[in-house]
Design a protein around this motif. Structure first.
Motif, PDB file in Angstrom:
ATOM      1  N   TRP A   1       0.844  -1.190   0.000  1.00 42.14           N
ATOM      2  CA  TRP A   1       0.000   0.000   0.000  1.00 42.14           C
ATOM      3  C   TRP A   1       0.877   1.237   0.000  1.00 42.14           C
ATOM      4  O   TRP A   1       1.862   1.307   0.725  1.00 42.14           O
ATOM      5  N   HIS A   2       0.519   2.217  -0.821  1.00 47.66           N
ATOM      6  CA  HIS A   2       1.290   3.445  -0.959  1.00 47.66           C
ATOM      7  C   HIS A   2       0.420   4.645  -0.628  1.00 47.66           C
ATOM      8  O   HIS A   2      -0.711   4.756  -1.108  1.00 47.66           O
ATOM      9  N   PHE A   3       0.966   5.541   0.179  1.00 52.46           N
ATOM     10  CA  PHE A   3       0.277   6.781   0.508  1.00 52.46           C
ATOM     11  C   PHE A   3       0.284   7.690  -0.711  1.00 52.46           C
ATOM     12  O   PHE A   3       1.322   7.912  -1.325  1.00 52.46           O
TER      13      PHE A   3
ATOM     14  N   THR B   1      -8.403  15.660   1.717  1.00 53.75           N
ATOM     15  CA  THR B   1      -8.740  17.058   1.453  1.00 53.75           C
ATOM     16  C   THR B   1      -8.214  17.543   0.097  1.00 53.75           C
ATOM     17  O   THR B   1      -8.617  18.606  -0.368  1.00 53.75           O
ATOM     18  N   ALA B   2      -7.358  16.775  -0.564  1.00 53.04           N
ATOM     19  CA  ALA B   2      -6.853  17.150  -1.891  1.00 53.04           C
ATOM     20  C   ALA B   2      -7.938  17.013  -2.953  1.00 53.04           C
ATOM     21  O   ALA B   2      -7.858  17.649  -4.007  1.00 53.04           O
TER      22      ALA B   2
ATOM     23  N   ARG C   1      -7.076  -1.105  -6.243  1.00 47.72           N
ATOM     24  CA  ARG C   1      -7.543  -1.071  -4.857  1.00 47.72           C
ATOM     25  C   ARG C   1      -7.160   0.251  -4.219  1.00 47.72           C
ATOM     26  O   ARG C   1      -6.030   0.697  -4.314  1.00 47.72           O
ATOM     27  N   CYS C   2      -8.130   0.855  -3.560  1.00 45.19           N
ATOM     28  CA  CYS C   2      -7.941   2.158  -2.943  1.00 45.19           C
ATOM     29  C   CYS C   2      -8.590   2.115  -1.566  1.00 45.19           C
ATOM     30  O   CYS C   2      -9.681   1.563  -1.403  1.00 45.19           O
TER      31      CYS C   2
ATOM     32  N   MET D   1      -6.364   9.766   4.947  1.00 44.40           N
ATOM     33  CA  MET D   1      -5.306   9.614   3.948  1.00 44.40           C
ATOM     34  C   MET D   1      -5.720   8.580   2.906  1.00 44.40           C
ATOM     35  O   MET D   1      -6.376   7.597   3.230  1.00 44.40           O
ATOM     36  N   VAL D   2      -5.332   8.808   1.659  1.00 45.20           N
ATOM     37  CA  VAL D   2      -5.669   7.902   0.556  1.00 45.20           C
ATOM     38  C   VAL D   2      -4.475   6.992   0.287  1.00 45.20           C
ATOM     39  O   VAL D   2      -3.348   7.469   0.126  1.00 45.20           O
TER      40      VAL D   2
END
Length: 123
Positions: free
Chosen positions: A22-24, A29-30, A74-75, A81-82
């Motif tokens: 998983w990557h930030f 809020t973006a 996948r999200c 945070m996304v």
């Protein structure tokens, strides 16, 4: 002195080490409003994160495919945070588990509905 890795070794390392987790991406809020989107390049692949009309956040991999169809990725949103996961193997495992869980849930609902239908009514 070490020699730099060739392209094949580099691609293999990227595929195994970086795509499998998983990557930030950014804060929620973006993309505050429905219809907003965010384009990022993650591990050399363009990824679009969008906010749907239902306020859900989804991610798509932008590939050059026939008819230009984006591939869902996948999200997850945690603590504002996304996060995105590009690993296809992970998608298949989750999809199989989800289908099995859905099938079992339908079987349980059908069994409980059958048992209710067989109960005699009192006069």
């Amino acid at each position: 002195m070490s020699t730099p890795p060739d392209d094949r070794t580099f691609r293999r390392e990227m595929a195994t080490a970086y795509r499998s987790g998983w990557h930030f991406i950014d804060l929620v809020t973006a993309i505050p409003h429905p219809g907003d989107s965010l384009m990022v390049t993650l591990v050399g692949e363009p990824v679009v994160i969008v906010r749907d009309d239902d306020e859900d956040i989804r991610a798509y991999r932008c590939l050059r495919r026939p008819r230009g169809a984006p591939q869902p990725v996948r999200c997850a949103v945690r603590y504002g945070m996304v996060f995105v996961n590009l690993d296809q193997r992970d998608h298949q495992v989750i999809d199989k588990r989800k289908r099995e869980a859905d099938r079992q849930a339908v079987e349980r609902q059908t069994a409980s509905a059958d048992s209710l239908a067989a109960t005699p009514r009192s006069a």
